[in-house]
Design a protein around this motif. Structure first.
Motif, short mmCIF file in Angstrom:
data_model
loop_
_atom_site.label_atom_id
_atom_site.label_comp_id
_atom_site.label_asym_id
_atom_site.label_seq_id
_atom_site.Cartn_x
_atom_site.Cartn_y
_atom_site.Cartn_z
N GLY A 149 0.81 -1.21 0.00
CA GLY A 149 0.00 0.00 0.00
C GLY A 149 0.84 1.27 0.00
O GLY A 149 0.33 2.36 0.16
N LYS A 150 2.15 1.13 -0.20
CA LYS A 150 3.07 2.28 -0.17
C LYS A 150 3.83 2.37 -1.49
O LYS A 150 4.56 1.45 -1.86
CB LYS A 150 4.06 2.14 0.99
N VAL A 151 3.66 3.50 -2.17
CA VAL A 151 4.28 3.69 -3.47
C VAL A 151 5.80 3.72 -3.37
O VAL A 151 6.50 3.09 -4.17
CB VAL A 151 3.77 5.00 -4.14
N VAL A 152 6.34 4.43 -2.38
CA VAL A 152 7.80 4.55 -2.25
C VAL A 152 8.44 3.18 -1.97
O VAL A 152 9.46 2.83 -2.58
CB VAL A 152 8.17 5.57 -1.14
N LEU A 153 7.86 2.42 -1.09
CA LEU A 153 8.39 1.09 -0.80
C LEU A 153 8.28 0.18 -2.02
O LEU A 153 9.24 -0.54 -2.36
CB LEU A 153 7.66 0.46 0.40
N ALA A 154 7.17 0.24 -2.69
CA ALA A 154 6.97 -0.58 -3.90
C ALA A 154 7.99 -0.19 -4.98
O ALA A 154 8.56 -1.07 -5.65
CB ALA A 154 5.55 -0.41 -4.43
N ALA A 155 8.25 1.11 -5.14
CA ALA A 155 9.23 1.57 -6.13
C ALA A 155 10.64 1.13 -5.76
O ALA A 155 11.45 0.78 -6.63
CB ALA A 155 9.16 3.08 -6.28
N SER A 156 10.95 1.13 -4.47
CA SER A 156 12.27 0.67 -4.02
C SER A 156 12.46 -0.81 -4.32
O SER A 156 13.51 -1.22 -4.83
CB SER A 156 12.43 0.90 -2.52
N ILE A 157 11.47 -1.59 -4.02
CA ILE A 157 11.53 -3.03 -4.30
C ILE A 157 11.67 -3.26 -5.80
O ILE A 157 12.51 -4.05 -6.24
CB ILE A 157 10.27 -3.75 -3.75
N ALA A 158 10.88 -2.57 -6.59
CA ALA A 158 10.92 -2.73 -8.04
C ALA A 158 12.26 -2.29 -8.62
O ALA A 158 12.77 -2.92 -9.55
CB ALA A 158 9.78 -1.95 -8.69
N SER A 159 12.86 -1.25 -8.07
CA SER A 159 14.16 -0.77 -8.57
C SER A 159 15.26 -1.79 -8.33
O SER A 159 16.07 -2.06 -9.22
CB SER A 159 14.53 0.55 -7.90
N ILE A 160 15.31 -2.33 -7.14
CA ILE A 160 16.31 -3.35 -6.82
C ILE A 160 16.08 -4.58 -7.69
O ILE A 160 17.02 -5.16 -8.24
CB ILE A 160 16.27 -3.70 -5.32
N ASP A 161 14.83 -4.97 -7.83
CA ASP A 161 14.46 -6.12 -8.65
C ASP A 161 14.91 -5.91 -10.09
O ASP A 161 15.44 -6.83 -10.71
CB ASP A 161 12.94 -6.31 -8.58
N PHE A 162 14.73 -4.72 -10.63
CA PHE A 162 15.09 -4.41 -12.01
C PHE A 162 16.59 -4.64 -12.25
O PHE A 162 16.97 -5.33 -13.19
CB PHE A 162 14.73 -2.96 -12.35
N ILE A 163 17.41 -4.08 -11.40
CA ILE A 163 18.86 -4.17 -11.58
C ILE A 163 19.37 -5.60 -11.42
O ILE A 163 20.08 -6.13 -12.28
CB ILE A 163 19.60 -3.24 -10.60
N THR A 164 19.01 -6.24 -10.31
CA THR A 164 19.57 -7.57 -10.03
C THR A 164 19.11 -8.60 -11.06
O THR A 164 19.92 -9.40 -11.54
CB THR A 164 19.21 -8.06 -8.62
N LYS A 165 17.87 -8.59 -11.43
CA LYS A 165 17.38 -9.59 -12.37
C LYS A 165 17.84 -9.33 -13.80
O LYS A 165 18.00 -10.27 -14.58
CB LYS A 165 15.86 -9.72 -12.29
N MET A 166 18.10 -8.07 -14.14
CA MET A 166 18.62 -7.78 -15.47
C MET A 166 20.04 -8.33 -15.59
O MET A 166 20.39 -8.96 -16.60
CB MET A 166 18.63 -6.28 -15.75
#
Length: 89
Positions: free
Chosen positions: A53-70
């Motif tokens: 329910g938190k945009v900032v936390l969701a964006a942080s998770i998605a950012s880390i996910d983007f880099i590591t999985k790429m």
């Protein structure tokens, strides 16, 4: 590639596949990794937001996910490109 191998006769498909199988360069793997990770990150962002329910936390998770999985995808792709299993010679 799979569809044309199933649809076209073996001779024309095989010659096309042979000329194509060694043509993939690392930059193509990078482009595929980035495009796939964009789709995956949007999914992660949405799920993270729905769960937290938190945009900032969701964006942080998605950012880390983007880099590591790429990075992981790039190396996965390059390793598979070196494996001859499943390629016709």
């Amino acid at each position: 590639m799979i569809v044309d191998q199933l649809v076209l006769d073996k001779k024309s498909s095989k010659s096309h596949y042979t000329s194509d199988k060694n043509s993939e360069k690392p930059i193509r793997s990078v482009a595929k990794a980035v495009s796939w990770r964009f789709i995956g990150t949007m999914d992660t962002l949405l799920i993270s937001y729905l769960l937290t329910g938190k945009v900032v936390l969701a964006a942080s998770i998605a950012s880390i996910d983007f880099i590591t999985k790429m990075v992981l995808y790039f190396f996965h792709e390059r390793i598979w490109n070196k494996i001859s299993w499943g390629k016709t010679k």
